[in-house]
Write an enzyme that holds these catalytic residues in place. Structure first.
Site, PDB file in Angstrom:
ATOM      1  CG  ASP A 143      -1.930  -1.103   1.220  1.00  0.00           C
ATOM      2  OD1 ASP A 143      -2.413  -1.452   0.132  1.00  0.00           O
ATOM      3  OD2 ASP A 143      -2.232  -1.635   2.297  1.00  0.00           O
ATOM      4  CG  ASP A 178      -6.627  -1.512  -1.367  1.00  0.00           C
ATOM      5  OD1 ASP A 178      -6.948  -2.703  -1.466  1.00  0.00           O
ATOM      6  OD2 ASP A 178      -5.634  -1.121  -0.725  1.00  0.00           O
TER       7      ASP A 178
END
Length: 216
Positions: A143, A178
């Site tokens: 991420d 995401d």
């Protein structure tokens, strides 16, 4: 909407997602931050579980989670194929394609990254090293996007529960996959009626009573 259009969306998202992850993984040390704008940072973290770092405890928790993701992607892929074959709304097909691409992007991390990279702690990771950090199905999801629109704001003391505490809004750190999943879900929520609208048949198509019952 044709299946090849959905495949193009999925392919494009996967390329962007994986390129951004490999770039961050090989150019950032875990925990590194780069200020892009006052409200946007690149912040390298690794997520061992699902959203917000949720994990399944136990020795086989990570393996169970990865297998669950693979099964979920298979189900989403079937949903996409079925919706396309039945001529469902473009809103629905695009939403499913976005969710499928995002889920598949994070599965690639979970399945492959443990053997594709070495550790990112206190050093830059290398691509296909001799000493990888994990095993198959035990990779960590990369991420990097962080949007602290309001950062370290001190709440007034009179505010219940959080008065006198520093807060950050928005403090989630995410990746392209995401974002793709969230966008797909958002389409299903905000364009629900259009996404799940009945299939419109051509005006010149006629069914017998038996055909109509079978179609329904």
């Amino acid at each position: 909407m044709k299946l090849r259009n959905s495949a193009f969306i999925i392919f494009l998202i996967l390329i962007i997602d994986q390129y951004s992850k490999v770039f961050v993984k090989t150019n950032f040390i875990l925990g590194d931050q780069v200020q892009v704008f006052s409200w946007f940072k690149l912040f390298f973290i690794e997520n061992e579980g699902m959203a917000w770092g949720t994990v399944i405890p136990g020795e086989y928790g990570k393996l169970i989670l990865t297998i669950f993701r693979i099964l979920a992607v298979g189900a989403i892929g079937y949903w996409l194929l079925d919706a396309t074959n039945k001529g469902k709304s473009k809103y629905l097909i695009i939403a499913i394609a976005l969710i499928f691409a995002g889920a598949l992007g994070n599965i690639i991390d979970s399945v492959l990254y443990g053997v594709m990279f070495d550790d990112s702690h206190n050093k830059l990771a290398t691509f296909f090293p001799q000493d990888n950090y994990g095993t198959w199905f035990h990779g960590k999801v990369v991420d990097m996007f962080y949007f602290p629109i309001v950062e370290d704001y001190m709440m007034p003391s009179w505010v219940p529960f959080i008065g006198g505490k520093e807060i950050t809004f928005f403090n989630a750190i995410f990746n392209v996959a995401d974002f793709s999943i969230s966008t797909g879900v958002g389409i299903l929520i905000f364009f629900n009626k259009k996404a799940f609208a009945p299939v419109k048949l051509p005006a010149n198509v006629k069914f017998s009573k038996l055909d109509e019952e079978d179609f329904i």
